[in-house]
Enzyme design. Structure first.
Site, PDB file in Angstrom:
ATOM      1  N   GLY A 183       3.162  -2.897   8.533  1.00 33.67           N
ATOM      2  CA  GLY A 183       3.422  -3.111   9.956  1.00 33.67           C
ATOM      3  C   GLY A 183       4.894  -3.408  10.207  1.00 33.67           C
ATOM      4  O   GLY A 183       5.523  -4.139   9.450  1.00 33.67           O
ATOM      5  N   THR A 193       0.823  -1.218   0.000  1.00 33.28           N
ATOM      6  CA  THR A 193       0.000   0.000   0.000  1.00 33.28           C
ATOM      7  C   THR A 193       0.855   1.265   0.000  1.00 33.28           C
ATOM      8  O   THR A 193       1.902   1.323   0.638  1.00 33.28           O
ATOM      9  CB  THR A 193      -0.912  -0.014   1.243  1.00 33.28           C
ATOM     10  OG1 THR A 193      -1.701  -1.189   1.188  1.00 33.28           O
ATOM     11  CG2 THR A 193      -1.806   1.200   1.279  1.00 33.28           C
ATOM     12  N   GLU A 197      -6.973  -5.304   3.737  1.00 36.66           N
ATOM     13  CA  GLU A 197      -7.106  -6.545   2.958  1.00 36.66           C
ATOM     14  C   GLU A 197      -8.409  -6.561   2.166  1.00 36.66           C
ATOM     15  O   GLU A 197      -9.111  -7.563   2.130  1.00 36.66           O
ATOM     16  CB  GLU A 197      -7.020  -7.771   3.868  1.00 36.66           C
ATOM     17  CG  GLU A 197      -5.714  -7.900   4.631  1.00 36.66           C
ATOM     18  CD  GLU A 197      -4.501  -8.110   3.728  1.00 36.66           C
ATOM     19  OE1 GLU A 197      -4.685  -8.525   2.568  1.00 36.66           O
ATOM     20  OE2 GLU A 197      -3.379  -7.829   4.181  1.00 36.66           O
TER      21      GLU A 197
END
Lengths: 683, 683
Positions: free
Chosen positions: A205, A166, A449
């Site tokens: 993350g 992303t 997601e």
């Protein structure tokens, strides 16, 4: 002040008078006695270790302190988990030097399960190394690359990784990603660049200050020619000093509504060079001379997306039931507002208006579980088929179903968690009640997601194809067979069958409406196909959501048939009541669509509503025993309101006392600021 | 990286092509040109002052640091606000030594309005001194007490106060409060005690470490005889040292889902003595010899509760529109997912599925405003009547309406803010988007000052009385006159009239159902009246909520009639479209109830749905100009996604760069923890 250290009277009585055996539910819920005891043993191993206690409530920490806290704790967690696994595996005499696929999957499950919830509540920065980085290496490295990277990555030998897809400007529509990798034929290297601010990677993350290697999705260019999105392995921080390497701009994106332990990061490249063999080459290759070869089996990539969504359905189901457990226990301990003004104030769970907030959420969680299990079995079956023959037929159905259930279950779980939080009044608003963290994780899953609306529209595309097939009398996949049944609702004796069928008819009606609307737009105006789809978007999304609800209801009924054979009578009755409550509740919540597409008279509605309220009364006495059966450890719930012993007020206090702000009776800002304001001389 | 410092191209074009005049809306919205300019001047006064800038994003601070930050800033805020008011009032040559009621009300408004939102976002600890402590002194002190305390409190001369009612174990049901005040006739003192842990005061804003005096609600006992809840003024911290006084146990209750600047506190008493004249004696007196005299006009206390709820409707309306402004601007800047794959990715606001998330929330906010204005005028009228004659009739209606609108508007605002947050995808989840703080304040309002379900049930009690009156053909108050109209829906040419009437019929039907259900339960079983009410609770609450929706729709239509005369044509058309969208949207959301209680055929539903979707298309081009018209300063919105210039990605980045975690490239916990894990030797 009397502080009672034992189980509080209210919960004791609830448990004594319940007519079900919580432990039976616990065994079934865990998938068997062995699984239940294994999980309990693992939890004891960690929770009895004071290294994993928090000195300060994490919600009191600064964002920076929280990072430092979860990184330290996460490091210890990984190390201890390896010890535990090593002990476990030694008995089985496995080769400890090769990477064991099973081990990775187990590890991944442990890092996302109740144990990690208990230790971190808002996740932690090392999770993606195992949850995304390792699986990507496994799936997308060729054999040589696997040999080079896989064992090192598994052992974290100088490598801690994450997955960067992303960007600041692009999420759901991945073809729009802007990060580019230009192949330099002379040097046999790729040159990575972030051409605009919107091309910055944003969200991965562990990327902020933790990962030193990253799997990066970028647009491949060879001699100026575009070759689509490819995956690259890039070192971003020095293996020794951990300093960002030249050309790398990396940091943390900052605090969020939840999941604040993740260390989500941003990442920009300025002429960052990597050798040619760090493009992951299983699906596509760039040869030394710049030749490009596509060898992908795109279905496999598809498969990973499906996998993640299947997992999410399970995750939010757990989160919903965590919240339901907290709210149920609190509602049995809290006394408020007399039903009869001359009597003692009752447990708030005795108010019908409270039952209707809580009990349907328990039923919902259980029926999500029944769907998650089926979806998981379906996923495994399709993956096995794919290895041997062309499984594209079932894959399309699996893909649609996973999109649909991910969208519908996250939506309903988030909504349910919020209802449960609100059912606890003011105390539900406290961070120490932990609804906040639970809600944050579920709310994140609603969007990541595959964004909610995007997934519903993907589902709808599949449904429209099935619907037009049904008009041609073709055979339809199992989950959509009902689309072929054009018969109107015939109200019979079986209330649940009536309700499930009414939901299916509603989904069919809504789908037909969306399809007809598309037709009308096509015929009466000079619109492109894409404009037509946009104009039908709201109706298509509504149809997909209704399909999801119809599926969940029908599936719950079908699973009940199986459960009749595989569970004892007490447990079966419990599950039967939960399925009944879920279906009646779904019917009520979808009443607008039901009455739009079915003819149901006032008497029938009354019958259904009466049974619904009656069921709440029947389930009330077992509510505490049922949530006990999910066997959430107090540490997993992480809530002052939800602990097994029901010592709600004591825990609220203990937590407040631990707040660093309360370690001094007078804060220094009184002297530096407030005091000046309070001097009469100031005027 | 190009950083554009001006208005971004997308928003520039939106504004250029809009067909409305934002400034016209701004003037109307502010209540007039003078009011608008006054507010803008005040905002400039503060926002141009660098003292009020935050060095570090507050969401990055620890809970303790955040307290210190807001206390310092809050102190400066009060001081500057006094300067501003002094300047303002000097022209009017007011007596600065007496307490000016008007001044207190103005101050209170300023402390809760957009200015305070901009400076604190999650509120601040000094607010309750003016919002609750001062008004309680005003309303409940006798004249002597007023002389003694009021001027000192207004000048904060050694006094910073708060209002302590709620306890750990009791919220909505205030008769259940346990804190006790025993009158000691010998010493002519009250002795305050907290007999159990659940009796601790819990929640009062500013109580934790800020307030040194507290207005306390406690059960009065004289010679062991109970005399109900009374109000006491208690010093809890030393005027000089700020140390808690003997017998006082005080502290902060800890972090929450939102409103983390408030310094909510707990408070326990152990034999704390106060002189007799510190019971607030306007409504009840205890004489020196222990005689008790009640002199209350309970309606006045009632009035304060109503006042607060009226204010809350306005607060959440603002919060909803803040969120709508952010989402609208972001949706005009964000490009994603091509409608036509060969074209450029469109602004996401071009997707119908996005319009349906955002535009109805704007309409909802505007119609909440129309209701809040009417409610406020109603409140003022009733209060004036109460001074002169018995106004108990309209007071009951006012009370019910304020309960109902508080419950319905907070519910819908919270839900709307959440929809808007989700409409911004991943970035909506960032703390810097500020949905989190906005949602937190609205979510708190959902519960405080009358819990949602409790208020709906209070409304329902009023409605049931009106309903039985209607059966006796009595005249009903204006807001419930429709209950007398038993005619079924007759679908006419006016879609909005059809929809509004259908909502009224649904509310009536649901109320009749609840009432009949009560009758059935009474007749067929040996239940007490209270059990009957409990069993009808779900149906009663549903009826009250439907009444709220019907009222909002009908009121919006009625206000439109007024607006036709008082606004120019452009503005009127804009408001007309908003009312239309609101009513059609409410109809769709309440479709279950509508179809349950009305006969509406497929053709009619289709007509309504088509007009609904058509309206979205009509409103789309003016969306940005409309939210501009609410004239929220960027500082009020406090959002990286919602600023006037649309520089979304740049601001997300600037905010991330300011995070203290990002001030070092390598965090020390790498060396202390992570590095060990990454050593191959570890195995």
């Amino acid at each position: 002040m009397e502080v009672n250290r034992g189980e509080c009277i209210d919960l004791k009585r609830e448990r004594e008078t319940s007519t079900i055996v919580s432990e039976d539910l616990a065994v079934w819920w865990a998938g068997g006695r062995v699984q239940l005891e294994e999980r309990r043993a693992l939890e004891r191993y960690f929770f009895n270790n004071p290294e994993f206690d928090d000195a300060v409530p994490p919600s009191c920490l600064s964002y920076k302190e929280r990072y430092e806290h979860v990184l330290a704790k996460g490091t210890k967690f990984i190390a201890k988990l390896r010890e535990w696994q090593a002990k476990d595996k030694q008995a089985q005499q496995q080769d400890k030097d090769s990477v064991d696929l099973q081990l990775i999957y187990e590890f991944r499950t442990l890092l996302s399960g109740p144990l990690a919830t208990a230790l971190f509540q808002q996740s932690f920065p090392l999770r993606l190394h195992f949850a995304m980085f390792m699986p990507t290496l496994l799936n997308q490295c060729n054999e040589e690359q696997q040999r080079r990277w896989l064992t090192r990555a598994w052992h974290m030998d100088g490598i801690v990784g994450t997955y960067a897809q992303t960007e600041l400007g692009h999420g759901s529509y991945i073809r729009g990603l802007e990060t580019r990798a230009d192949y330099d034929v002379e040097e046999e290297e790729f040159v990575l660049n972030t051409p605009t601010i919107s091309a910055y990677k944003w969200w991965p993350g562990g990327l902020g200050h933790t990962a030193n290697m990253v799997v990066v999705l970028a647009q491949l260019y060879i001699r100026g020619k575009h070759h689509g999105l490819q995956t690259f392995l890039v070192r971003i921080r020095d293996e020794q000093t951990h300093e960002p390497l030249p050309g790398i701009d990396v940091g943390d994106i900052g605090p969020k509504m939840g999941a604040n332990g993740v260390n989500n990061g941003f990442l920009g490249f300025r002429n960052v060079r990597i050798p040619r063999d760090q493009m992951l080459m299983k699906n596509a290759q760039v040869l030394a001379d710049g030749q490009f070869k596509q060898a992908a089996h795109p279905l496999l990539i598809y498969g990973t997306m499906v996998f993640v969504r299947v997992i999410i359905v399970r995750d939010v189901m757990f989160q919903l039931l965590q919240a339901a457990t907290i709210a149920t226990r609190y509602s049995a301990v809290r006394h408020q507002s007399p039903i009869d003004p001359n009597a003692k104030e009752p447990q708030i769970l005795d108010h019908l208006t409270q039952q209707v907030k809580i009990l349907p959420q328990i039923a919902r969680g259980i029926c999500f579980r029944l769907a998650a299990d089926v979806l998981w079995a379906f996923y495994q079956r399709v993956m096995k088929q794919l290895e041997t023959k062309d499984g594209s037929g079932p894959l399309a159905e699996l893909h649609a179903l996973s999109c649909c259930l991910k969208a519908v279950c996250t939506q309903d779980a988030v909504e349910g968690i919020d209802v449960l939080r609100k059912s606890c009044g003011g105390h539900g608003f406290m961070a120490s009640a932990n609804f906040d963290s639970i809600h944050g994780l579920a709310a994140a899953a609603f969007t990541y997601e595959g964004e909610h609306t995007v997934l519903l529209l993907q589902t709808a595309r599949f449904l429209i194809r099935q619907f037009t097939d049904s008009l041609k009398r073709k055979v339809l996949p199992a989950s959509v067979t009902y689309l072929r049944n054009a018969a109107p609702l015939s109200w019979g004796d079986n209330l649940l069958e009536n309700a499930a069928r009414a939901l299916e008819i509603s989904a069919t009606g809504q789908l037909r409406d969306a399809w007809q609307w598309q037709q009308e737009q096509r015929q009466s105006h000079s619109r492109t196909e894409h404009q037509v789809n946009n104009l039908a978007g709201r109706r298509l999304a509504a149809a997909a959501a209704l399909h999801g609800h119809a599926y969940l209801a029908r599936n719950a009924l079908q699973q009940l048939e199986q459960l009749k054979r595989s569970t004892n009578q007490g447990l079966f009755e419990l599950l039967q009541q939960q399925v009944e409550l879920f279906i009646l509740d779904t019917f009520q919540r979808q009443l607008g669509a039901i009455l739009k597409w079915n003819s149901v008279n006032g008497q029938q509605l009354k019958q259904l509503e009466q049974r619904y309220e009656q069921l709440l009364g029947i389930l009330r006495p077992n509510a505490v025993a049922i949530v006990d059966g999910f066997d959430f450890h107090d540490r997993v719930l992480g809530s002052t309101l939800g602990c097994w012993d029901g010592r709600v007020y004591e825990r609220l206090f203990e937590e407040a006392r631990r707040n660093p702000l309360n370690q001094e009776t007078v804060n220094h800002s009184y002297h530096t600021h407030l005091k000046t304001l309070l001097q009469p001389s100031k005027l």
